[in-house]
Design an enzyme around this catalytic site. Structure first.
Site, PDB file in Angstrom:
ATOM      1  CE  LYS A   1      -3.695  -0.221   2.380  1.00 46.44           C
ATOM      2  NZ  LYS A   1      -4.641  -0.330   3.519  1.00 46.44           N
TER       3      LYS A   1
ATOM      4  NE  ARG B   1      -7.445   3.377   4.993  1.00 46.81           N
ATOM      5  CZ  ARG B   1      -7.847   4.625   4.850  1.00 46.81           C
ATOM      6  NH1 ARG B   1      -6.943   5.603   4.795  1.00 46.81           N
ATOM      7  NH2 ARG B   1      -9.125   4.906   4.768  1.00 46.81           N
TER       8      ARG B   1
ATOM      9  N   GLY C   1      -8.212  -6.829   5.017  1.00 40.67           N
ATOM     10  CA  GLY C   1      -9.029  -6.984   6.212  1.00 40.67           C
ATOM     11  C   GLY C   1      -8.387  -7.774   7.323  1.00 40.67           C
TER      12      GLY C   1
ATOM     13  CG  MET D   1      -2.589  -7.128   9.704  1.00 37.68           C
ATOM     14  SD  MET D   1      -0.890  -6.817   9.183  1.00 37.68           S
ATOM     15  CE  MET D   1      -1.092  -6.503   7.433  1.00 37.68           C
TER      16      MET D   1
ATOM     17  NE  ARG E   1      -6.034  -4.411  -2.845  1.00 37.37           N
ATOM     18  CZ  ARG E   1      -6.554  -4.515  -1.629  1.00 37.37           C
ATOM     19  NH1 ARG E   1      -5.795  -4.324  -0.574  1.00 37.37           N
ATOM     20  NH2 ARG E   1      -7.824  -4.794  -1.454  1.00 37.37           N
TER      21      ARG E   1
ATOM     22  CG  HIS F   1      -2.955 -46.581  -1.231  1.00 33.27           C
ATOM     23  ND1 HIS F   1      -4.246 -46.821  -1.652  1.00 33.27           N
ATOM     24  CD2 HIS F   1      -2.144 -47.257  -2.072  1.00 33.27           C
ATOM     25  CE1 HIS F   1      -4.217 -47.631  -2.681  1.00 33.27           C
ATOM     26  NE2 HIS F   1      -2.949 -47.920  -2.957  1.00 33.27           N
TER      27      HIS F   1
ATOM     28  CB  SER G   1      13.788 -41.611 -11.274  1.00 32.20           C
ATOM     29  OG  SER G   1      12.534 -40.976 -11.099  1.00 32.20           O
TER      30      SER G   1
ATOM     31  CB  CYS H   1       8.982 -40.725 -10.530  1.00 30.48           C
ATOM     32  SG  CYS H   1       9.941 -41.838  -9.473  1.00 30.48           S
TER      33      CYS H   1
ATOM     34  CE1 TYR I   1      11.612 -38.335 -15.303  1.00 24.87           C
ATOM     35  CE2 TYR I   1      13.737 -38.301 -16.403  1.00 24.87           C
ATOM     36  CZ  TYR I   1      12.804 -38.953 -15.612  1.00 24.87           C
ATOM     37  OH  TYR I   1      13.061 -40.213 -15.134  1.00 24.87           O
TER      38      TYR I   1
END
Length: 906
Positions: free
Chosen positions: A22, A91, A100, A102, A335, A451, A789, A857, A877
């Site tokens: 702000k 503020r 909202g 704080m 903002r 799982h 991997s 993986c 990857y």
């Protein structure tokens, strides 16, 4: 000497870390020449110093006083001056928007004397007393700790006594009485009087805003939004302007584009004769922003011009707060605005079209998290049923079906065309057929990496885990929650995005974005189909973001897939191969008897017969997967879990045998043999026992059977004109000697198949790095491994000493609340611990074998933040569930945009 206070004229938008979002934006608008009430910002450094010691840092109060003097000189009035007071607002303003969360205190400087001066100078007695009552109310609750509800109750009683519908119907005398009532209430509740000194009001207000950084709602918000706790908030002290001076005054909130859809235009709300907090609080009905054009055409025209200026300057959707004081427009805040996922993609594409931002910047302003929200179906929230329970949102999406309590019933009902939800205390590999058949999975235990969660995400199934309020009775085929009982066959709805379970069937809203990934087209959208949220513009925006991400990313993206169907889907979603094919899932269902026969074999001949029966079934599986991924790599992991997981439950077997004995029935010889095997294989901690490579080394013929099935599948595909690229991955390596022994066996089998068929079969042999010792000795392991991997699920478990199926429900919520975790280490890679092991293994592995191919993986392969880490760590990857492939592709592209500014639209 540390500087704690900056005038608005001395800052800019690039100082958000110091001045807060702000304050930085107020300074930026001031520098742009927009009408901003003058003021100054107390820095986040001052806040952090205060929070560390509990008192204002040395020099802060003096600096505030010096900047206040400058304000007073410019205004020609003093703070709280009795005849014509200067008033201030105080503020909060953190680095990242926390709306909202704080505190705010308005009208600092009013007291019993200056309220009379304000009434006289403004010519509006009611306005003066209304401003004073706002100060006393805000100061009393925010600074002095009085419950705000107590003030609201006093106001409500006064309005009732006066027959007033809202506060506008209270006159000056009423408001003066209200001030006195508020001040007396403060004295009664706190034992002290409302301070009459304007300087004391200002000092205490600033420190109260600092303290609000650690308020309960602020801490909760930061946890949810993954905002660091140590940033602190800035405080903005600004000359008051008043929207509550009469019908020619007012306040509003405006957006330069629709934050819900991203469509261009002016959107917002306006409230006449009101301050900004009245608009936000909803104490009176606002009017659309367009109505301001009728009420005050000049102010509306200026606002529209300023909004265009701000959007062009910030090159993004802007969220603006403004006040009109007696016809004069003041800009109180701007903002980069929060937006939905749909709006994020649409706005990014349109701003790129307008050449306000580059394609790289457009990609930086969307996220994989937003894409995931656009992909999954959702419930029509306007018609949701009763909420039965809440749990952990483990796999997003929304689905309804009849509750069933075992896998076989799920399969039976699904085969008959019925949609079902599989409800279990927790799932096991044996539940896989039921999970495949079900629309959703609901468990009373487990977390995001249980799982049920892992498998459901891999299949794109909706899943809610850890719904502890639900008591599952599988024998009675029902579950209870609260005072209700849900019998089998009762329809329930599961929201995997919100973790909610509803009674009855809730209608679904389709996802146009998911259809785009499934089909690669947008015909249905262009034809005008009602998709709930979709439009050709949204799908086009997503497609453009994906194309650019694929064009810039370095990381490859593969999929974790165990069936030809999953492999084909992953390829449609853009997967560049399979990074993990888990062979244990191929041993379930009808094949369990063959696995049992292998385990119970009395000699080598019996074991070989069982393995020979399994081989063609495995080969058929591999053929289908290699065909679906023709031309792309398929990494096949040899059997990983302990063999006892393929046998019946130990307790269940014992109960069956005991029941037979109690009824005088001859016990089943097969059951008795199985129980002996289960007892023989029993381990106190099977996940750290005989599994992975250890199993392959002590179970004769198992590795050879699996490798032969892979090699023969490669031969079959080559003979069919295909281009198979199978890779063999050995799990749970601790030492290079284990890998060397298995590799020798693998190469012998590959040579035998090549010789017998006349087709050369070459499959790279690599390993999963999922134990700390493997990571720390990666240089030696790389001498035998052609690729690595990372199995980050087990690497996280063994590094932290956690059993993921146990600890999430046991204490993770407490660890998150206490700040020990910012996020679960099973959800996002632990960079300091597990991540460090990854970095060590990458460096040492490539030092020993330059060009070593390395991927991941584990579940982290589809996590947004983790993808960025793996990019930086130099992996080749990531591999994730098919439905996470587009998300990983997008994030891999964003990870490649080094130095591109990401939009701060948290």
């Amino acid at each position: 000497m540390v500087r704690y206070v900056y005038d608005f004229t001395a800052g800019g938008r690039d100082m958000a870390g110091l001045l807060g979002g702000k304050g930085a934006n107020l300074a930026e608008m001031t520098r742009m020449g927009l009408p901003v009430p003058p003021g100054f910002t107390v820095t986040t450094e001052a806040c952090r110093a205060f929070l560390a010691t509990g008192s204002a840092p040395d020099g802060l109060i003096r600096e505030i006083s010096e900047h206040l003097t400058v304000l007073e000189q410019a205004a020609g009035r003093l703070l709280g001056q009795p005849d014509d007071p200067l008033l201030l607002s105080v503020r909060s303003g953190a680095r990242f928007s926390m709306p909202g969360m704080m505190e705010t205190i308005l009208d600092i400087g009013l007291n019993d004397e200056s309220v009379l001066g304000l009434a006289k100078s403004s010519g509006n007695e009611r306005f003066a007393w209304d401003s004073y009552r706002r100060l006393v109310q805000m100061f009393g609750s925010t600074v002095m700790g009085v419950d705000s509800a107590v003030f609201e109750n006093v106001m409500a009683r006064l309005k009732e006594a006066r027959g007033a519908a809202d506060d506008l119907n209270l006159d000056a005398a009423d408001l003066a009485d209200l001030v006195e009532a508020y001040k007396e209430l403060i004295r009664q509740e706190t034992g002290e009087y409302f301070p009459q000194s304007p300087a004391e009001q200002l000092r205490r207000a600033v420190l109260a805003v600092f303290e609000s950084w650690n308020g309960e709602r602020a801490r909760l918000y930061r946890r949810r939004e993954h905002i660091a706790d140590d940033l602190g908030t800035a405080v903005n002290v600004q000359t008051m302007v008043f929207g509550n001076l009469g019908p020619d005054s007012g306040s509003g909130v405006a957006f330069t584009r629709d934050p819900a859809t991203g469509r261009p235009g002016l959107y917002g709300d306006y409230l006449s004769n009101a301050q900004g907090e009245d608009v936000v609080a909803g104490i009176r009905n606002t009017v659309p922003l367009d109505e301001l054009g009728r009420l005050n055409p000049e102010a509306y025209a200026r606002l529209r011009d300023h909004m265009r200026t701000l959007e062009t300057h910030y090159r993004d959707l802007c969220d603006i707060e403004f006040t009109i004081e007696r016809g004069r427009l003041w800009m109180l805040q701007t903002r980069v605005g929060k937006r939905t996922a749909e709006a994020a993609f649409t706005i990014a594409a349109e701003l790129a079209d307008e050449e306000l931002i580059t394609p790289d910047e457009a990609l930086a302003r969307v996220s994989g998290d937003g894409l995931a929200r656009l992909m999954f179906p959702r419930f029509d929230t306007s018609v949701v049923g009763d909420t039965l329970a809440r749990g952990i949102p483990a796999s997003p999406g929304a689905a309804s079906g009849a509750a069933v309590f075992d896998s076989a019933e799920a399969v039976r009902r699904a085969a008959a065309g019925e949609k079902v939800v599989l409800v279990r205390q927790e799932t096991t590999p044996d539940d896989l057929p039921g999970m495949i058949a079900a629309q959703a999975v609901l468990t009373s235990r487990g977390g995001k990496t249980s799982h049920a969660a892992v498998v459901a995400r891999g299949m794109g199934k909706v899943c809610v885990c850890g719904a502890e309020a639900i008591s599952v009775d599988p024998q009675g085929r029902r579950f209870s929650v609260g005072g209700s009982t849900v019998e089998e066959g009762t329809v329930i709805s599961v929201d995997g995005s919100e973790g909610a379970v509803y009674a009855g069937a809730v209608p679904l809203v389709d996802s146009a974005v998911m259809r785009y990934f499934e089909t690669g087209t947008r015909t249905d959208v262009e034809a005008g189909a009602d998709t709930g949220e979709g439009s050709a513009g949204l799908v086009d925006a997503v497609a453009r973001a994906m194309r650019h991400a694929d064009g810039v990313r370095r990381l490859g993206v593969r999929a974790n897939a165990d069936t030809p169907e999953d492999a084909a889907r992953a390829r449609r979603f853009g997967a560049e191969g399979i990074g993990l094919c888990r062979t244990e899932h191929m041993f379930l269902g009808d094949r369990r008897q063959l696995v049992e026969a292998m385990i119970l074999a009395r000699d080598d001949a019996e074991r070989e017969r069982a393995l020979d029966a399994l081989l063609p079934l495995q080969r058929r599986d591999f053929v289908g997967i290699l065909e679906a991924m023709d031309g792309l790599p398929v990494t096949i992991r040899l059997l990983d879990p302990p063999l006892h997981e393929f046998l019946p439950d130990r307790t269940e077997l014992a109960v069956r045998l005991a029941a037979a004995e109690a009824h005088g029935t001859p016990p089943s010889a097969h059951d008795a043999e199985l129980l002996q095997a289960v007892n023989r294989m029993h381990e106190e901690n099977p996940m750290l026992g005989l599994r992975g490579v250890r199993l392959g080394l002590v179970a004769p013929g198992l590795v050879a059977m699996q490798v032969r099935a892979i090699a023969e599948a490669v031969v079959e595909r080559k003979r069919a004109g295909g281009d198979p690229h199978a890779e063999i991955m050995v799990p749970l390596i601790d030492t290079v000697e284990e890998l060397r022994l298995v590799r020798e066996e693998v190469e012998q089998v590959l040579a035998e198949v090549s010789s017998a068929t006349g087709v050369q079969v070459e499959c790279p042999v690599g390993t999963m790095i999922e134990l700390p010792r493997a990571a720390l000795t990666a240089g030696r392991i790389a001498e035998e491994a052609e690729f690595f991997s990372f199995g980050t699920n087990d690497l996280t478990q063994t590094t932290w000493g956690f059993s993921r199926d146990d600890v999430e429900a046991a204490f993770f919520s407490a660890y998150l609340d206490k700040g020990i975790f910012k996020v679960s280490p099973f959800e996002t890679i632990d960079r300091d611990g597990v991540g460090r092991l990854v970095e060590i293994a990458v460096a040492e592995g490539r030092a020993a074998r330059p060009g070593l191919k390395i991927g991941v993986c584990g579940e982290h392969g589809g996590d947004l933040d983790s993808v960025h880490f793996f990019h930086g760590a130099g992996l080749d990857y990531v591999s994730c569930s098919p439905f996470r492939v587009p998300v990983a592709r997008l994030e891999a592209g964003r990870a490649a945009l080094h130095g591109t500014e990401d939009s701060d639209s948290r």
